[in-house]
Design a protein around this motif. Structure first.
Motif, short mmCIF file in Angstrom:
data_model
loop_
_atom_site.label_atom_id
_atom_site.label_comp_id
_atom_site.label_asym_id
_atom_site.label_seq_id
_atom_site.Cartn_x
_atom_site.Cartn_y
_atom_site.Cartn_z
N VAL A 37 126.03 56.55 138.75
CA VAL A 37 126.94 55.73 138.38
C VAL A 37 128.21 56.40 139.09
O VAL A 37 128.23 57.42 139.55
N GLU A 41 133.59 56.11 136.09
CA GLU A 41 133.11 55.01 134.89
C GLU A 41 132.61 56.22 133.70
O GLU A 41 132.70 55.95 132.66
N GLN A 56 122.05 52.30 130.64
CA GLN A 56 122.90 53.39 131.40
C GLN A 56 122.91 54.47 130.53
O GLN A 56 122.86 55.74 131.17
#
Length: 280
Positions: A37, A41, A56
């Motif tokens: 990622v 973020e 995630q």
């Protein structure tokens, strides 16, 4: 894209991810690379201003190799991260609920605290804290650990940009024999010294003040520089976190009512000094 939010659960999730990352001595960019990622973020997730998808979070936790219990706790937070208000059960020792509260203290700019019966942990002396924790039948090792944590948290009030604390204490907090006279006198003397900086205000609400909304119990309002406010409420075996705007406004109104009934700062100091004299 993940929704921009800042609920108590999303922040608790972010606090947990951040603590796990630091416990593994990983930087934001390093963990972001492992979880595939962006670092930006991941920073949003850790601050609670964005909520990651459950998949995630699973990738992050896999990269961090957390213990099963902590992994499941964070996954549960992720499943319900957009809920505005929540209750977390506490257990003896330094529980997730305690660490979440500590993060609110650490990241807040201002804290309004109503305590009807006891001096709050942030301003407790070692003897006073030990008396309370021992009465809760915690093991000696846990008592010692929690006393040390409370003493370290005083740094929040003296750091470069100190936490602004507005404390309302009920008269009962000065009358109840939680500890022996010497311990109580030491605690109250410390209150007088602690309230010298401009960022700390201590005011006493007299027992004869009549009805006020604070009679429903203790509460803390946390204000943050760039996030919505959170209200914290404690129960015997848990702690509630309130985020809804109308609910927060109700607690602010309660704090205003307490302010109208409380002794002013000079009167409060004189009252506390009088209690100290009686104890000595």
């Amino acid at each position: 894209m993940a929704t921009l939010v800042a609920t108590p659960r999303s922040r608790a999730l972010g606090f947990g991810i951040r603590a796990a990352r630091k416990s593994r001595s990983l930087g934001v960019r390093e963990l972001a690379r492992l979880a595939e990622v962006s670092a930006q973020e991941l920073s949003h997730w850790e601050s609670g201003t964005r909520v990651p998808q459950i998949e995630q979070v699973a990738l992050l936790l896999g990269a961090l190799r957390l213990e099963p219990i902590e992994r499941e706790r964070l996954l549960e937070l992720a499943r319900n991260a957009r809920e505005p208000n929540w209750l977390e059960r506490t257990v003896p020792g330094i529980s997730p609920a305690v660490s979440t509260y500590a993060e609110y203290e650490r990241t807040a700019t201002e804290m309004v605290n109503w305590e009807p019966f006891v001096v709050p942990g942030l301003l407790q002396t070692p003897g006073y804290a030990e008396a309370i924790l021992t009465a809760n039948r915690l093991p000696p090792g846990v008592v010692e650990q929690q006393v040390a944590v409370r003493l370290r948290k005083r740094e929040l009030l003296t750091r470069r940009n100190p936490l602004v604390l507005k404390l309302f204490l009920g008269e009962e907090a000065f009358r109840r024999p939680i500890a022996g006279p010497a311990v109580l006198a030491e605690q109250f003397r410390w209150l007088l010294r602690a309230a010298q900086p401009r960022n700390i205000t201590i005011r006493v609400v007299p027992a004869g003040a009549g009805y006020h909304p604070g009679l429903y119990g203790h509460f803390v309002i946390f204000d943050f520089a760039h996030l919505p406010s959170v209200v914290h409420i404690e129960h015997i075996r848990g702690s509630a976190h309130v985020y809804d705007g109308d609910h927060v406004a109700a607690y602010r109104a309660a704090a205003d009512a307490l302010s109208a009934l409380a002794l002013d700062e000079q009167e409060s100091f004189a009252f506390i000094q009088g209690v100290i004299t009686e104890l000595e």
